[in-house]
Motif scaffolding. Structure first.
Motif, PDB file in Angstrom:
ATOM      1  N   ALA A 133      11.385  -4.809   4.193  1.00  0.00           N
ATOM      2  CA  ALA A 133      10.881  -3.437   4.258  1.00  0.00           C
ATOM      3  C   ALA A 133      10.696  -2.871   2.854  1.00  0.00           C
ATOM      4  O   ALA A 133       9.702  -2.190   2.559  1.00  0.00           O
ATOM      5  CB  ALA A 133      11.848  -2.563   5.059  1.00  0.00           C
ATOM      6  N   LEU A 134      11.646  -3.171   1.971  1.00  0.00           N
ATOM      7  CA  LEU A 134      11.521  -2.724   0.589  1.00  0.00           C
ATOM      8  C   LEU A 134      10.312  -3.367  -0.075  1.00  0.00           C
ATOM      9  O   LEU A 134       9.575  -2.711  -0.826  1.00  0.00           O
ATOM     10  CB  LEU A 134      12.794  -3.073  -0.179  1.00  0.00           C
ATOM     11  N   ALA A 135      10.077  -4.651   0.213  1.00  0.00           N
ATOM     12  CA  ALA A 135       8.907  -5.339  -0.339  1.00  0.00           C
ATOM     13  C   ALA A 135       7.614  -4.693   0.150  1.00  0.00           C
ATOM     14  O   ALA A 135       6.636  -4.562  -0.613  1.00  0.00           O
ATOM     15  CB  ALA A 135       8.948  -6.817   0.036  1.00  0.00           C
ATOM     16  N   LEU A 136       7.581  -4.275   1.411  1.00  0.00           N
ATOM     17  CA  LEU A 136       6.403  -3.582   1.936  1.00  0.00           C
ATOM     18  C   LEU A 136       6.159  -2.273   1.183  1.00  0.00           C
ATOM     19  O   LEU A 136       5.025  -1.937   0.829  1.00  0.00           O
ATOM     20  CB  LEU A 136       6.571  -3.299   3.429  1.00  0.00           C
ATOM     21  N   CYS A 137       7.242  -1.529   0.947  1.00  0.00           N
ATOM     22  CA  CYS A 137       7.099  -0.270   0.222  1.00  0.00           C
ATOM     23  C   CYS A 137       6.589  -0.507  -1.197  1.00  0.00           C
ATOM     24  O   CYS A 137       5.740   0.233  -1.700  1.00  0.00           O
ATOM     25  CB  CYS A 137       8.437   0.462   0.191  1.00  0.00           C
ATOM     26  N   LEU A 138       7.085  -1.550  -1.844  1.00  0.00           N
ATOM     27  CA  LEU A 138       6.612  -1.869  -3.190  1.00  0.00           C
ATOM     28  C   LEU A 138       5.157  -2.324  -3.166  1.00  0.00           C
ATOM     29  O   LEU A 138       4.387  -2.018  -4.085  1.00  0.00           O
ATOM     30  CB  LEU A 138       7.499  -2.949  -3.809  1.00  0.00           C
ATOM     31  N   ALA A 139       4.775  -3.062  -2.103  1.00  0.00           N
ATOM     32  CA  ALA A 139       3.375  -3.464  -1.972  1.00  0.00           C
ATOM     33  C   ALA A 139       2.489  -2.234  -1.811  1.00  0.00           C
ATOM     34  O   ALA A 139       1.394  -2.151  -2.388  1.00  0.00           O
ATOM     35  CB  ALA A 139       3.214  -4.400  -0.780  1.00  0.00           C
ATOM     36  N   GLY A 140       2.957  -1.262  -1.013  1.00  0.00           N
ATOM     37  CA  GLY A 140       2.209  -0.012  -0.879  1.00  0.00           C
ATOM     38  C   GLY A 140       2.093   0.715  -2.200  1.00  0.00           C
ATOM     39  O   GLY A 140       1.046   1.278  -2.532  1.00  0.00           O
ATOM     40  N   LEU A 141       3.162   0.680  -2.976  1.00  0.00           N
ATOM     41  CA  LEU A 141       3.136   1.273  -4.306  1.00  0.00           C
ATOM     42  C   LEU A 141       2.090   0.595  -5.185  1.00  0.00           C
ATOM     43  O   LEU A 141       1.343   1.252  -5.919  1.00  0.00           O
ATOM     44  CB  LEU A 141       4.520   1.140  -4.931  1.00  0.00           C
ATOM     45  N   ALA A 142       1.997  -0.741  -5.103  1.00  0.00           N
ATOM     46  CA  ALA A 142       1.014  -1.490  -5.881  1.00  0.00           C
ATOM     47  C   ALA A 142      -0.411  -1.127  -5.474  1.00  0.00           C
ATOM     48  O   ALA A 142      -1.305  -1.002  -6.318  1.00  0.00           O
ATOM     49  CB  ALA A 142       1.242  -2.983  -5.708  1.00  0.00           C
ATOM     50  N   PHE A 143      -0.641  -0.922  -4.170  1.00  0.00           N
ATOM     51  CA  PHE A 143      -1.960  -0.491  -3.703  1.00  0.00           C
ATOM     52  C   PHE A 143      -2.354   0.837  -4.344  1.00  0.00           C
ATOM     53  O   PHE A 143      -3.505   1.035  -4.745  1.00  0.00           O
ATOM     54  CB  PHE A 143      -1.954  -0.327  -2.183  1.00  0.00           C
ATOM     55  N   ILE A 144      -1.381   1.739  -4.439  1.00  0.00           N
ATOM     56  CA  ILE A 144      -1.688   3.080  -4.914  1.00  0.00           C
ATOM     57  C   ILE A 144      -2.022   3.091  -6.398  1.00  0.00           C
ATOM     58  O   ILE A 144      -2.909   3.823  -6.852  1.00  0.00           O
ATOM     59  CB  ILE A 144      -0.515   4.031  -4.600  1.00  0.00           C
ATOM     60  N   ILE A 145      -1.324   2.283  -7.200  1.00  0.00           N
ATOM     61  CA  ILE A 145      -1.578   2.289  -8.634  1.00  0.00           C
ATOM     62  C   ILE A 145      -2.621   1.253  -9.035  1.00  0.00           C
ATOM     63  O   ILE A 145      -2.983   1.167 -10.206  1.00  0.00           O
ATOM     64  CB  ILE A 145      -0.283   2.034  -9.436  1.00  0.00           C
ATOM     65  N   ALA A 277      -4.494   3.166   1.800  1.00  0.00           N
ATOM     66  CA  ALA A 277      -3.975   1.887   2.285  1.00  0.00           C
ATOM     67  C   ALA A 277      -2.516   1.725   1.908  1.00  0.00           C
ATOM     68  O   ALA A 277      -1.687   1.250   2.715  1.00  0.00           O
ATOM     69  CB  ALA A 277      -4.808   0.734   1.720  1.00  0.00           C
ATOM     70  N   GLY A 278      -2.168   2.114   0.691  1.00  0.00           N
ATOM     71  CA  GLY A 278      -0.778   2.028   0.266  1.00  0.00           C
ATOM     72  C   GLY A 278       0.132   2.906   1.088  1.00  0.00           C
ATOM     73  O   GLY A 278       1.264   2.527   1.417  1.00  0.00           O
ATOM     74  N   MET A 279      -0.335   4.095   1.456  1.00  0.00           N
ATOM     75  CA  MET A 279       0.456   4.986   2.296  1.00  0.00           C
ATOM     76  C   MET A 279       0.744   4.359   3.652  1.00  0.00           C
ATOM     77  O   MET A 279       1.848   4.481   4.184  1.00  0.00           O
ATOM     78  CB  MET A 279      -0.277   6.321   2.454  1.00  0.00           C
ATOM     79  N   VAL A 280      -0.254   3.673   4.217  1.00  0.00           N
ATOM     80  CA  VAL A 280      -0.057   3.011   5.509  1.00  0.00           C
ATOM     81  C   VAL A 280       1.000   1.918   5.389  1.00  0.00           C
ATOM     82  O   VAL A 280       1.897   1.796   6.234  1.00  0.00           O
ATOM     83  CB  VAL A 280      -1.385   2.419   6.025  1.00  0.00           C
ATOM     84  N   VAL A 281       0.924   1.122   4.329  1.00  0.00           N
ATOM     85  CA  VAL A 281       1.891   0.042   4.131  1.00  0.00           C
ATOM     86  C   VAL A 281       3.296   0.606   3.932  1.00  0.00           C
ATOM     87  O   VAL A 281       4.285   0.074   4.454  1.00  0.00           O
ATOM     88  CB  VAL A 281       1.479  -0.839   2.931  1.00  0.00           C
ATOM     89  N   ILE A 282       3.414   1.705   3.184  1.00  0.00           N
ATOM     90  CA  ILE A 282       4.711   2.341   2.985  1.00  0.00           C
ATOM     91  C   ILE A 282       5.290   2.830   4.308  1.00  0.00           C
ATOM     92  O   ILE A 282       6.487   2.673   4.572  1.00  0.00           O
ATOM     93  CB  ILE A 282       4.576   3.496   1.972  1.00  0.00           C
TER      94      ILE A 282
END
Length: 292
Positions: A133-145, A277-282
């Motif tokens: 779950a933490l990895a998903l949140c970090l992936a969402g963070l990567a999408f955003i930046i 997209a990052g928000m959805v992943v988060i």
């Protein structure tokens, strides 16, 4: 006597994550207020008034409940307060000098730090699902930046000092949250008290030479910062006492979504598709962490 701010939820991890999402909402309102006044008022002054409000409200409740203010572990309580104070000053410095979403994103390096610190300092086991779950949140963070890239967080567009302050604030916040978890069994409002109890007297010597008298509107916004942060602190403290640090702080990623919405509504900052997209992943990561 009935406990103030009592929450009728079972002590499970789902409650901890949901409480942290609630804390994230009120923290996002706090950052919005800081963004509105932080370019004119020094960060230390904003932190001072935020903590004066919190000290008054929390001390009154503790007096009403006749709870000893020192607690059983006053040394660790003091450390928690000191870490939170320095983290707040650094974060409040970064907010007006960075776009709201980017400042919030930098702050949300703290779940990464807590995922490292909690097993080392507390010996808490981390379930593989929580790590995913933490990895998903970090992936969402990567999408955003992604549109500006990691290098875009430094250099001409964003100030080096502000970025450094945001990252250091995230690390100190992770240490503070880990300390809160170590204080399990301590009355939550007593934990909340120690942040302003340390911050108010520590701020005064440094604040006097740089004090700027607020305008009437700024006084109102400062009051909003105090109210929103007080509510968020209570939600966050209950969250960290109900769930492991790593799992609870995952729910805090919702603040990124709230910050993006405030940026759109208040500052006309239209998020790109990668941000959405990052928000959805988060959201997926938060939902996964909240599962029993």
């Amino acid at each position: 006597m009935r406990q103030p701010f009592s929450i009728s939820l079972t002590s499970d991890h789902r409650a901890g994550v949901l409480l942290m999402v609630g804390a994230a909402f009120f923290f996002s309102l706090m950052t919005l207020c800081v963004k509105l006044i932080g370019t004119r008022l020094p960060a230390l002054e904003v932190v001072f008034f935020r903590n004066v409000f919190s000290l008054g409200v929390t001390a009154w409740y503790l007096w009403r409940m006749r709870t000893p203010w020192r607690g059983q572990r006053h040394g660790l309580l003091f450390v928690r307060g000191l870490l939170g104070f320095v983290a707040l000053v650094l974060f409040f410095y970064a907010i007006p000098r960075l776009p709201l979403a980017e400042a919030t994103l930098l702050h949300f390096l703290y779940p990464v730090f807590t995922a490292i610190l909690a097993p080392l300092l507390l010996g808490e086991p981390t379930h593989p699902r929580v790590l995913f779950a933490l990895a998903l949140c970090l992936a969402g963070l990567a999408f955003i930046i992604a549109p500006q890239g990691i290098a875009g967080l430094d250099g001409a567009s964003l100030g080096t000092m502000a970025v450094g302050a945001g990252v250091l604030a995230a690390f100190l916040a992770a240490l503070a949250y880990t300390a809160i978890r170590a204080l399990k069994g301590t009355p939550p409002l007593l934990i909340v008290l120690y942040l302003p109890l340390v911050a108010v007297p520590a701020s005064v010597p440094f604040l006097l030479p740089i004090f700027v008298w607020p305008t009437p509107l700024e006084w109102l916004i400062l009051l909003g910062i105090g109210v929103f942060t007080q509510i968020a602190q209570v939600f966050m403290t209950y969250s960290l006492l109900k769930a492991t640090v790593t799992k609870a702080t995952t729910g805090g990623y919702a603040q990124i979504i709230f910050a993006t919405l405030w940026g759109l509504l208040i500052f006309s900052e239209v998020p790109p598709l990668t941000t959405l997209a990052g928000m959805v992943v988060i959201c997926m990561g938060i939902a996964l962490a909240a599962r029993k």
